[in-house]
Write a protein that holds these residues in place. Structure first.
Motif, PDB file in Angstrom:
ATOM      1  N   PHE A   7      -2.769  -8.161  -2.436  1.00 24.55           N
ATOM      2  CA  PHE A   7      -3.091  -9.549  -2.133  1.00 24.55           C
ATOM      3  C   PHE A   7      -2.636 -10.473  -3.266  1.00 24.55           C
ATOM      4  O   PHE A   7      -2.204 -11.597  -3.022  1.00 24.55           O
ATOM      5  CB  PHE A   7      -4.588  -9.688  -1.828  1.00 24.55           C
TER       6      PHE A   7
ATOM      7  N   ALA B 261       6.736   6.687   0.323  1.00 19.25           N
ATOM      8  CA  ALA B 261       7.427   7.456   1.366  1.00 19.25           C
ATOM      9  C   ALA B 261       8.233   6.554   2.309  1.00 19.25           C
ATOM     10  O   ALA B 261       9.363   6.886   2.679  1.00 19.25           O
ATOM     11  CB  ALA B 261       6.418   8.291   2.158  1.00 19.25           C
ATOM     12  N   PHE B 262       7.669   5.410   2.675  1.00 19.98           N
ATOM     13  CA  PHE B 262       8.427   4.490   3.553  1.00 19.98           C
ATOM     14  C   PHE B 262       9.616   3.889   2.805  1.00 19.98           C
ATOM     15  O   PHE B 262      10.658   3.626   3.396  1.00 19.98           O
ATOM     16  CB  PHE B 262       7.527   3.348   4.050  1.00 19.98           C
TER      17      PHE B 262
ATOM     18  N   ASP C  12       0.532  -0.823   5.474  1.00 16.75           N
ATOM     19  CA  ASP C  12      -0.151   0.434   5.840  1.00 16.75           C
ATOM     20  C   ASP C  12      -1.377   0.641   4.959  1.00 16.75           C
ATOM     21  O   ASP C  12      -1.439   1.559   4.147  1.00 16.75           O
ATOM     22  CB  ASP C  12       0.829   1.611   5.704  1.00 16.75           C
TER      23      ASP C  12
ATOM     24  N   MET D 291       0.260  -3.302  -8.521  1.00 14.00           N
ATOM     25  CA  MET D 291      -0.454  -4.569  -8.396  1.00 14.00           C
ATOM     26  C   MET D 291      -1.287  -4.548  -7.123  1.00 14.00           C
ATOM     27  O   MET D 291      -0.950  -3.838  -6.167  1.00 14.00           O
ATOM     28  CB  MET D 291       0.574  -5.712  -8.285  1.00 14.00           C
ATOM     29  N   ASP D 292      -2.338  -5.343  -7.107  1.00 11.43           N
ATOM     30  CA  ASP D 292      -3.091  -5.547  -5.880  1.00 11.43           C
ATOM     31  C   ASP D 292      -2.179  -6.258  -4.881  1.00 11.43           C
ATOM     32  O   ASP D 292      -1.556  -7.261  -5.221  1.00 11.43           O
ATOM     33  CB  ASP D 292      -4.323  -6.407  -6.199  1.00 11.43           C
TER      34      ASP D 292
ATOM     35  N   ALA E 255     -10.957  -0.062   1.516  1.00 13.52           N
ATOM     36  CA  ALA E 255     -10.608   0.121   0.109  1.00 13.52           C
ATOM     37  C   ALA E 255     -11.399  -0.851  -0.744  1.00 13.52           C
ATOM     38  O   ALA E 255     -11.617  -2.003  -0.370  1.00 13.52           O
ATOM     39  CB  ALA E 255      -9.118  -0.111  -0.100  1.00 13.52           C
TER      40      ALA E 255
ATOM     41  N   PRO F 232      -5.307   1.459   3.721  1.00 18.15           N
ATOM     42  CA  PRO F 232      -6.349   2.407   4.111  1.00 18.15           C
ATOM     43  C   PRO F 232      -7.372   1.669   4.983  1.00 18.15           C
ATOM     44  O   PRO F 232      -7.419   0.445   4.971  1.00 18.15           O
ATOM     45  CB  PRO F 232      -6.969   2.826   2.778  1.00 18.15           C
TER      46      PRO F 232
ATOM     47  N   PHE G 224       0.871  -1.195   0.000  1.00 13.20           N
ATOM     48  CA  PHE G 224       0.000   0.000   0.000  1.00 13.20           C
ATOM     49  C   PHE G 224       0.900   1.235   0.000  1.00 13.20           C
ATOM     50  O   PHE G 224       0.750   2.138   0.828  1.00 13.20           O
ATOM     51  CB  PHE G 224      -0.940   0.015   1.212  1.00 13.20           C
ATOM     52  N   SER G 225       1.837   1.251  -0.916  1.00 15.49           N
ATOM     53  CA  SER G 225       2.984   2.161  -0.796  1.00 15.49           C
ATOM     54  C   SER G 225       2.691   3.593  -1.223  1.00 15.49           C
ATOM     55  O   SER G 225       3.470   4.486  -0.911  1.00 15.49           O
ATOM     56  CB  SER G 225       4.145   1.605  -1.616  1.00 15.49           C
ATOM     57  N   TYR G 226       1.598   3.839  -1.986  1.00 17.19           N
ATOM     58  CA  TYR G 226       1.220   5.205  -2.395  1.00 17.19           C
ATOM     59  C   TYR G 226       2.395   5.866  -3.122  1.00 17.19           C
ATOM     60  O   TYR G 226       2.766   5.416  -4.192  1.00 17.19           O
ATOM     61  CB  TYR G 226       0.700   5.964  -1.174  1.00 17.19           C
TER      62      TYR G 226
ATOM     63  N   ASP H  60       1.590  -1.010  -4.951  1.00 15.36           N
ATOM     64  CA  ASP H  60       0.328  -0.265  -4.828  1.00 15.36           C
ATOM     65  C   ASP H  60      -0.450  -0.496  -6.113  1.00 15.36           C
ATOM     66  O   ASP H  60       0.136  -0.593  -7.188  1.00 15.36           O
ATOM     67  CB  ASP H  60       0.604   1.230  -4.652  1.00 15.36           C
TER      68      ASP H  60
HETATM   69  N1  SAH Z   1       1.620   3.782   3.097  1.00 14.53           N
HETATM   70  C1  SAH Z   1       1.408   5.003   2.350  1.00 14.53           C
HETATM   71  C2  SAH Z   1      -0.014   5.484   2.383  1.00 14.53           C
HETATM   72  C3  SAH Z   1      -1.018   4.483   1.915  1.00 14.53           C
HETATM   73  S1  SAH Z   1      -2.462   5.236   1.277  1.00 14.53           S
HETATM   74  C4  SAH Z   1       2.341   6.096   2.833  1.00 14.53           C
HETATM   75  O1  SAH Z   1       3.008   5.920   3.834  1.00 14.53           O
HETATM   76  O2  SAH Z   1       2.404   7.137   2.196  1.00 14.53           O
HETATM   77  C5  SAH Z   1      -3.302   3.835   0.730  1.00 14.53           C
HETATM   78  C6  SAH Z   1      -2.820   3.296  -0.591  1.00 14.53           C
HETATM   79  O3  SAH Z   1      -3.314   1.972  -0.701  1.00 14.53           O
HETATM   80  C7  SAH Z   1      -3.335   4.051  -1.812  1.00 14.53           C
HETATM   81  O4  SAH Z   1      -2.233   4.509  -2.556  1.00 14.53           O
HETATM   82  C8  SAH Z   1      -4.139   2.990  -2.590  1.00 14.53           C
HETATM   83  O5  SAH Z   1      -3.944   3.093  -3.981  1.00 14.53           O
HETATM   84  C9  SAH Z   1      -3.551   1.708  -2.065  1.00 14.53           C
HETATM   85  N2  SAH Z   1      -4.399   0.509  -2.135  1.00 14.53           N
HETATM   86  C10 SAH Z   1      -5.668   0.347  -1.703  1.00 14.53           C
HETATM   87  N3  SAH Z   1      -6.068  -0.940  -1.848  1.00 14.53           N
HETATM   88  C11 SAH Z   1      -5.012  -1.612  -2.378  1.00 14.53           C
HETATM   89  C12 SAH Z   1      -4.786  -2.970  -2.758  1.00 14.53           C
HETATM   90  N4  SAH Z   1      -5.741  -3.893  -2.607  1.00 14.53           N
HETATM   91  N5  SAH Z   1      -3.584  -3.303  -3.252  1.00 14.53           N
HETATM   92  C13 SAH Z   1      -2.609  -2.368  -3.410  1.00 14.53           C
HETATM   93  N6  SAH Z   1      -2.765  -1.081  -3.059  1.00 14.53           N
HETATM   94  C14 SAH Z   1      -3.948  -0.704  -2.546  1.00 14.53           C
END
Ligand code: SAH
Length: 398
Positions: A282, A234-235, A301, A279-280, A306, A303, A229-231, A251
């Motif tokens: 999961f 930043a990490f 991390d 990619m998803d 989602a 959301p 869920f790397s957006y 992400d």
């Molecule tokens: N960890 C990030 C913030 C995450 S925000 C940071 O530190 O900045 C949430 C992110 O999860 C979004 O970018 C969204 O696109 C992603 N997301 C939501 N569901 C997802 C999934 N099933 N697989 C991959 N990414 C997903």
């Protein structure tokens, strides 16, 4: 001056408000139908009409308004807003003085005495988040108070006031000088590209500052890192700057790839040495299992909620499964960073998810570090839900 209506608190909720609970819920009020226009000031009173507190009417996904004062004579006017802002700014003096960080929160809603609004500072630019039409009705006074308290470059805003707290797409510029985006802000010496006028999310979540720092300083050296869920990654940036052998950012949003490249580049990191996967998450875990990929540090991390084409993820329901997936790709003695910003459960329940996941995977673990909101995200004891961030560093193995 708006005249106040008296809202009668139902008997069993009186002590709650007397003790300082700041959020007004509709079902605690006998005569909520008196509220008409958002931004109206109301007095909470008991059945004998004794004053309890005063607040403003503003509809959010949570509650119908926020308490502003327990002082009957206090006026909700320009001096009121200015003194709250002034106090909030004073609490952040150390942030303003710190040379390695110039992006932080200067006003955190109820934690600073006014629920429904947050203000962040990004290297001279202010970003105001308005969470209801009610708080937005005080815009003129709040911005004047902000301007009175010092120089700034420009002001941007996000209107998040439909009932789901969703962002309303608009030109977010309010006044001052327009920024040339991205602006590059500093956080503990790391660089982050930020866009204040491009949708609800600006490129970085300031509440994870301490977590990024500890990842860089303590957990990344020589490690193979998976950031899910790397957006904007930043990490991953923090890990790479901390000497990670490699980072993999996953992400499903297409934009995440170019955004992550941008964050690496802002720090002089060769993005071609890093993996950025659209990619998803999961599906990625299944792929990693198939290919026997393992990692030393795995960051989770998600959301709170989602929905993707294939599935919906709800933290409260699916987090144990997510940790199990992470366990399956984590080396013995590796570390899982489990984070959640869900306000619907506390640390105890979150630790329960960890316990459940490791038990079901038949693995041992130890919690080695724990984080919640950083100091600029001020919270009050009267509103523990406001302290939403929970981050656990979990070592796999004995
Ligand atoms: N960890 C990030 C913030 C995450 S925000 C940071 O530190 O900045 C949430 C992110 O999860 C979004 O970018 C969204 O696109 C992603 N997301 C939501 N569901 C997802 C999934 N099933 N697989 C991959 N990414 C997903």
């Amino acid at each position: 001056m708006k005249s106040a209506v008296d809202l009668q608190v139902k008997q069993k909720y009186i002590t709650k408000y007397q003790k300082g609970y700041p959020l007004v819920n509709k079902d605690t009020i006998q005569n909520a139908e008196l509220l008409q226009e958002e931004g109206a000031i109301f007095n909470l009173v008991d059945p004998k009409r004794n004053f309890i507190a005063k607040g403003y009417y503003g509809i959010q996904n949570k509650g119908i308004g926020w308490i502003l004062s327990h002082n009957k004579g206090e006026k909700i006017d320009f001096p009121f807003f200015k003194s709250k802002m002034e106090h909030a700014m004073k609490k952040r003096v150390s942030f303003f003085e710190e040379s390695q960080t110039n992006a932080f929160r200067i006003f955190n809603g109820e934690g600073d005495g006014i629920g429904g609004i947050t203000i962040d500072f990004f290297d001279g630019y202010y970003l105001i988040n308005w969470y209801s039409e009610g708080i937005y009705s005080f815009k003129e006074q709040i911005i004047r108070a902000l301007e009175d308290l010092g120089d700034y470059k420009g002001i941007y805003e996000k209107k998040r006031f439909d009932t789901k707290g969703k962002y309303i797409d608009d030109d977010d510029f309010v006044k001052g000088e327009r920024g040339q985006f991205p602006i590059i802000v500093k956080e503990n010496g790391m660089n982050y590209a930020v866009y204040l006028n491009d949708g609800a999310m600006v490129g970085i979540f300031l509440d994870q500052r301490d977590v990024r720092k500890v990842i860089r300083d303590k957990y990344a050296l020589d490690k193979n890192v998976l950031n899910t869920f790397s957006y904007t990654g930043a990490f991953s940036v923090a890990a790479a700057l901390g000497g990670a052998a490699k980072t993999t950012s996953v992400d499903l949003a297409k934009r995440s790839k170019s955004k992550t490249i941008e964050q690496f580049s802002a720090n002089g990191i060769d993005f071609e040495q890093q993996d950025i996967v659209v990619m998803d998450v999961f599906d990625y875990f299944r792929y990693a299992n198939r290919k026997n990929l393992t990692f030393d540090l795995v960051i989770l991390d998600p959301p709170s909620f989602a929905r993707s084409k294939k599935r919906t993820f709800s933290t409260a329901k699916d987090y144990p499964g997510l940790i199990k997936d992470a366990i399956s790709v984590t080396e013995e003695n590796g570390v899982i960073v489990a984070s959640t910003n869900s306000a619907t459960f506390g640390m105890k329940k979150f630790k329960g998810f960890v316990e459940q996941a490791f038990r079901e995977m038949n693995e041992k673990y130890r919690i080695v570090d724990e984080y919640s909101l950083p100091h600029d995200f001020r919270t009050t004891n009267e509103y523990p839900e406001g302290n939403y961030l929970k981050v656990l560093f979990i070592k796999k193995g004995n």
